[in-house]
Write an enzyme that holds these catalytic residues in place. Structure first.
Site, PDB file in Angstrom:
ATOM      1  N   HIS A   1       0.836  -1.193   0.000  1.00 14.91           N
ATOM      2  CA  HIS A   1       0.000   0.000   0.000  1.00 14.91           C
ATOM      3  C   HIS A   1       0.875   1.248   0.000  1.00 14.91           C
ATOM      4  CE1 HIS A   1      -3.259  -2.746   1.193  1.00 14.91           C
ATOM      5  NE2 HIS A   1      -4.070  -1.816   0.747  1.00 14.91           N
TER       6      HIS A   1
ATOM      7  N   LYS B   1      -0.853   4.744   4.444  1.00 21.34           N
ATOM      8  CA  LYS B   1      -1.664   3.684   5.057  1.00 21.34           C
ATOM      9  C   LYS B   1      -1.192   3.482   6.493  1.00 21.34           C
ATOM     10  CE  LYS B   1      -4.471   0.008   4.846  1.00 21.34           C
ATOM     11  NZ  LYS B   1      -5.929   0.171   4.853  1.00 21.34           N
TER      12      LYS B   1
END
Length: 238
Positions: A135, A139
């Site tokens: 990600h 995140k």
């Protein structure tokens, strides 16, 4: 519908774009600067709230929304140790709550594939399962909520694995999840079954936030006028 967006970061802005395109009105936007607007007066005319914030604020936000009798669609992850309390309060309030670790239609199809593959591999003990997830650097939780959902599905279907860990492991009963944070990756989840003979691998890669935003708006459309606890399986009819 009149929608409240609780959390107006990149995800909230993507949801706003899709919601307006689908004919809805964003009647209230809640962010760090106006958290006090999350009250019964401001929420009185809201049909559904979509909550995408952080693990630290999600629980309080959801409780405030349910207290105000507003149906809640929640995509915040990293707070699920408190979900049972949310579910109980929702039912007490005769409210409506829909949580998903991922609202993408593609990811929810991927969940179904993951469960089926785990069922097929349940007794193929020569294979070792490993997971990877990537990600963007903003995140906040690791592993991702999507990765946790995938891991829990594997634990439910393969007796060998007793728990997941967020690091490399050589313990037979531990399911390994490796998390990477690389910009600008929206999200990649990979599950690999490896043996000395071959590998079997399934991968989902998001190209942008549109899939997540569209699914969240679909969930809000589904939830309006309902009471109870729901998930994306209900929205998609799985």
């Amino acid at each position: 519908m009149k929608i409240a967006l609780v959390g107006y970061g990149k995800m909230g802005q993507a949801i706003e774009k899709i919601a307006v395109e689908r004919g809805h009105t964003i009647a209230l936007k809640i962010d760090l600067d106006n958290r006090n607007d999350l009250n019964e007066t401001k929420l009185a005319a809201i049909d559904v709230a979509i909550e995408f914030t952080s693990p630290h604020s999600a629980f309080d936000n959801i409780m405030e929304l349910l207290k105000a009798k507003v149906p809640v669609v929640c995509g915040s992850t990293g707070w699920l140790d408190k979900k049972e309390a949310i579910d109980e309060y929702c039912l007490q309030q005769q409210g409506a709550f829909l949580y998903a670790s991922n609202f993408s239609v593609g990811v929810n199809i991927f969940f179904e594939l993951n469960k089926k593959l785990a069922q097929l591999m349940a007794h193929q003990t020569e294979y070792r399962v490993k997971m990877e997830e990537i990600h963007h650097t903003q995140k906040k939780d690791a592993p991702s909520g999507t990765a946790v959902t995938l891991a829990e599905q594997i634990l439910q279907n393969i007796p060998l694995y007793k728990n997941w860990v967020n690091h490399s492991t050589n313990k037979a009963e531990e399911l390994e999840i490796i998390s990477e944070r690389i910009d600008p990756a929206p999200g990649t989840h990979k599950i690999r079954y490896s043996s000395e003979i071959d590998d079997i691998e399934i991968i989902h890669t998001a190209h942008n936030r549109t899939g997540f935003a569209t699914g969240a708006v679909m969930a809000a459309e589904f939830l309006k006028g309902k009471k109870g606890i729901f998930g994306m399986n209900d929205v998609l009819g799985f």
